[in-house]
Design a protein around this motif. Structure first.
Motif, PDB file in Angstrom:
ATOM      1  N   LEU A 211      86.693  13.807  53.666  1.00  0.00           N
ATOM      2  CA  LEU A 211      85.385  14.372  53.987  1.00  0.00           C
ATOM      3  C   LEU A 211      85.332  15.870  53.749  1.00  0.00           C
ATOM      4  CD1 LEU A 211      84.713  12.339  57.230  1.00  0.00           C
ATOM      5  CD2 LEU A 211      83.273  12.291  55.193  1.00  0.00           C
ATOM      6  N   ASP A 212      86.447  16.558  53.952  1.00  0.00           N
ATOM      7  CA  ASP A 212      86.463  18.006  53.745  1.00  0.00           C
ATOM      8  C   ASP A 212      86.160  18.367  52.296  1.00  0.00           C
ATOM      9  OD1 ASP A 212      86.955  18.523  56.373  1.00  0.00           O
ATOM     10  OD2 ASP A 212      89.127  18.783  56.135  1.00  0.00           O
ATOM     11  N   LEU A 213      86.591  17.530  51.357  1.00  0.00           N
ATOM     12  CA  LEU A 213      86.299  17.783  49.943  1.00  0.00           C
ATOM     13  C   LEU A 213      84.797  17.788  49.714  1.00  0.00           C
ATOM     14  CD1 LEU A 213      87.340  17.969  46.940  1.00  0.00           C
ATOM     15  CD2 LEU A 213      87.064  15.472  46.889  1.00  0.00           C
ATOM     16  N   MET A 214      84.093  16.823  50.307  1.00  0.00           N
ATOM     17  CA  MET A 214      82.649  16.734  50.129  1.00  0.00           C
ATOM     18  C   MET A 214      81.955  17.931  50.771  1.00  0.00           C
ATOM     19  SD  MET A 214      82.272  14.050  48.367  1.00  0.00           S
ATOM     20  CE  MET A 214      82.846  12.391  48.014  1.00  0.00           C
ATOM     21  N   ARG A 215      82.406  18.331  51.943  1.00  0.00           N
ATOM     22  CA  ARG A 215      81.787  19.479  52.620  1.00  0.00           C
ATOM     23  C   ARG A 215      81.996  20.757  51.815  1.00  0.00           C
ATOM     24  NH1 ARG A 215      84.598  17.139  57.467  1.00  0.00           N
ATOM     25  NH2 ARG A 215      83.090  15.762  58.480  1.00  0.00           N
ATOM     26  N   GLN A 216      83.189  20.898  51.241  1.00  0.00           N
ATOM     27  CA  GLN A 216      83.476  22.088  50.465  1.00  0.00           C
ATOM     28  C   GLN A 216      82.653  22.121  49.183  1.00  0.00           C
ATOM     29  OE1 GLN A 216      85.670  24.377  51.898  1.00  0.00           O
ATOM     30  NE2 GLN A 216      84.676  25.718  50.388  1.00  0.00           N
ATOM     31  N   ALA A 217      82.461  20.969  48.576  1.00  0.00           N
ATOM     32  CA  ALA A 217      81.641  20.897  47.365  1.00  0.00           C
ATOM     33  C   ALA A 217      80.214  21.336  47.655  1.00  0.00           C
ATOM     34  CB  ALA A 217      81.653  19.478  46.803  1.00  0.00           C
ATOM     35  N   ALA A 218      79.699  20.928  48.806  1.00  0.00           N
ATOM     36  CA  ALA A 218      78.347  21.328  49.186  1.00  0.00           C
ATOM     37  C   ALA A 218      78.271  22.828  49.441  1.00  0.00           C
ATOM     38  CB  ALA A 218      77.915  20.561  50.437  1.00  0.00           C
ATOM     39  N   ALA A 219      79.287  23.362  50.094  1.00  0.00           N
ATOM     40  CA  ALA A 219      79.291  24.793  50.409  1.00  0.00           C
ATOM     41  C   ALA A 219      79.446  25.645  49.156  1.00  0.00           C
ATOM     42  CB  ALA A 219      80.411  25.096  51.398  1.00  0.00           C
ATOM     43  N   ASP A 220      80.306  25.203  48.233  1.00  0.00           N
ATOM     44  CA  ASP A 220      80.599  25.980  47.021  1.00  0.00           C
ATOM     45  C   ASP A 220      79.653  25.673  45.865  1.00  0.00           C
ATOM     46  OD1 ASP A 220      82.737  26.965  48.448  1.00  0.00           O
ATOM     47  OD2 ASP A 220      84.233  25.713  47.422  1.00  0.00           O
ATOM     48  N   ARG A 221      78.862  24.619  46.004  1.00  0.00           N
ATOM     49  CA  ARG A 221      78.030  24.135  44.898  1.00  0.00           C
ATOM     50  C   ARG A 221      78.904  23.902  43.664  1.00  0.00           C
ATOM     51  NH1 ARG A 221      72.261  27.425  44.828  1.00  0.00           N
ATOM     52  NH2 ARG A 221      71.600  26.867  46.941  1.00  0.00           N
ATOM     53  N   SER A 222      80.004  23.230  43.903  1.00  0.00           N
ATOM     54  CA  SER A 222      80.955  23.010  42.813  1.00  0.00           C
ATOM     55  C   SER A 222      81.716  21.702  43.007  1.00  0.00           C
ATOM     56  CB  SER A 222      81.953  24.167  42.743  1.00  0.00           C
ATOM     57  OG  SER A 222      82.955  23.902  41.783  1.00  0.00           O
ATOM     58  N   PHE A 223      81.873  20.979  41.904  1.00  0.00           N
ATOM     59  CA  PHE A 223      82.664  19.759  41.880  1.00  0.00           C
ATOM     60  C   PHE A 223      83.852  19.938  40.947  1.00  0.00           C
ATOM     61  CE2 PHE A 223      78.590  18.594  43.463  1.00  0.00           C
ATOM     62  CZ  PHE A 223      78.774  17.493  44.284  1.00  0.00           C
TER      63      PHE A 223
END
Length: 425
Positions: A211-223
């Motif tokens: 889940l942390d990966l998804m939260r970080q992607a949202a915060a960074d606007r990056s995949f």
């Protein structure tokens, strides 16, 4: 499709039985207040059920009139977008939460319901409001919930000598090989509609990075994180086994020859779909009424070495937001809907999973019960990526994963394209 996601499926094609709209939000005066309510249950069984609920609320609130507009899913999205852009949101309207709801909140089109929902929050399951919470503020009240997982044909599994549901990705690939060896189509997929395909990549990313990966992607606007590329690599492993039915790239979901029908008619062993799947299988199968007790369910497998847990769920549900100019009675109606007896009506009538804890006893269907039991022990929840992020990002997820499934894009291309869309947003 997902009501929850289910609205995307069998409801499409029915005429919208909309009633005349008021010129603006609530109308006050000698005739009292009018509340405009837009929802997506535009067919039986919930169309009359919602109408009856509104009439009962009116009876307890003299002078209040609830004006209902039921719309098919895509028609709803189009009409709502038009009204939002005009600064005239309905008083109560369906929402899936996530990125679209965030945009509506940022534009000041909806009410902050944090304090109001606090009055009935304890009645809801713990994760009920996650999809509707933005920067610690609640902008909608949940109605139903659900998760995506693998539905499987027990008889076809047995024919291939598969005696247990796979718990890991490697084991799932082995099941696919066994099914193909037994001349059984392993998986049904609606490649034409794209959103069913995004479940695979999204779940793999969740299992690999957590889940942390998804939260970080949202915060960074990056995949761009390597875990997203790895998700594509793992999905490419599945694609290489040619697990899907012939013509899957042109197949719809609820059409006569689509994903649900292929599964319901016993022509494929598995489909990755939400809790509504058995209902659509039944409706789409040619006089078979689905698989009956041959149908089983198991959660998306874990990935060896991944940070995500098999108990982390991926899915969504439906709720209602309140327009910025809505009268206080609109919020009172949401409280009314959240009463256990009313929540039980939806659970019994529409075959959905209620978010009201006391209404869980209304879930008697064994297939839904299987999903409910898994959700009850879930350790985390991730909203569908095509809803969790702004619409342009969600569409890019669907488009890019569809290209990967068609063998026209690489895992790196998928991550780069989605990241580009996120940066532009």
């Amino acid at each position: 499709m997902r009501i929850s996601r289910r609205s995307l499926l069998g409801l499409a094609g029915a005429g919208a039985a909309g009633l005349a709209l008021g010129a603006c939000g609530a109308e006050s005066g000698s005739t009292g207040r009018t509340i405009r309510w837009w929802h997506i249950a535009n067919t039986d069984p919930m169309l009359p059920a919602w109408a009856d609920m509104a009439r009962r609320f009116e009876a307890g609130h003299p002078g209040v009139k609830i004006e209902i507009t039921p719309l098919e899913n895509e028609a709803f999205k189009t009409k709502l977008t038009t009204n939002i852009q005009a600064g005239d949101p309905p008083d109560i309207f369906h929402t899936w939460g996530g990125g679209v709801l965030a945009q509506q909140a940022e534009a000041g089109m909806i009410k902050d319901l944090t304090a109001d929902v606090g009055g009935w929050r304890d009645q809801l399951i713990p994760t009920a409001l996650d999809s509707y919470t933005i920067e610690d503020k609640v902008y909608a009240s949940a109605v139903d919930t659900g998760m995506v997982g693998f539905w499987f044909n027990k008889e076809l599994f047995g024919r291939a000598g598969v005696t247990a549901a796979p718990q890991t990705w490697a084991a799932l690939l082995d099941v696919v090989r066994k099914l193909r060896a037994a001349d059984v189509t392993p998986i049904a997929l609606a490649g034409k509609e794209k959103w069913p395909g995004h479940y695979y990549w999204s779940y793999l990313a969740l299992r690999i990075g957590g889940l942390d990966l998804m939260r970080q992607a949202a915060a960074d606007r990056s995949f761009a994180a390597p875990e997203f590329v790895t998700a594509g690599t793992r999905l490419a492993e599945l694609v290489a086994l040619q697990p899907f039915q012939t013509g899957f790239l042109a197949a719809g979901y609820s059409t006569a020859d689509g994903q649900a029908a292929t599964m319901g008619n016993g022509k494929a062993a598995m489909e990755l779909m939400g809790q509504w799947a058995p209902t659509v299988q039944n409706d789409s199968s040619a006089g078979r009424k689905g698989l009956g007790d041959k149908l089983g369910f198991f959660p998306f497998p874990a990935v060896d070495g991944g940070l995500g847990r098999i108990t982390d769920a991926f899915g969504g549900g439906g709720g209602f937001a309140v327009g910025r100019n809505a009268p206080p009675e609109a919020v009172e109606f949401l409280r009314f809907i959240a009463q256990p007896d009313n929540a039980r009506i939806e659970a019994k009538t529409a075959g959905v999973l209620p978010v009201v804890k006391a209404a869980q006893d209304a879930v008697t269907d064994p297939n839904l019960r299987s999903v409910a039991d898994i959700l009850a022990t879930s350790t985390g929840f991730q909203l569908y990526l095509d809803q969790a992020f702004p619409p342009a990002v969600g569409q890019q997820v669907n488009d890019s994963v569809a290209e990967l499934l068609a063998g026209k894009s690489s895992p790196e291309d998928v991550a780069e394209a989605i990241t580009a869309a996120a940066k532009q947003g």
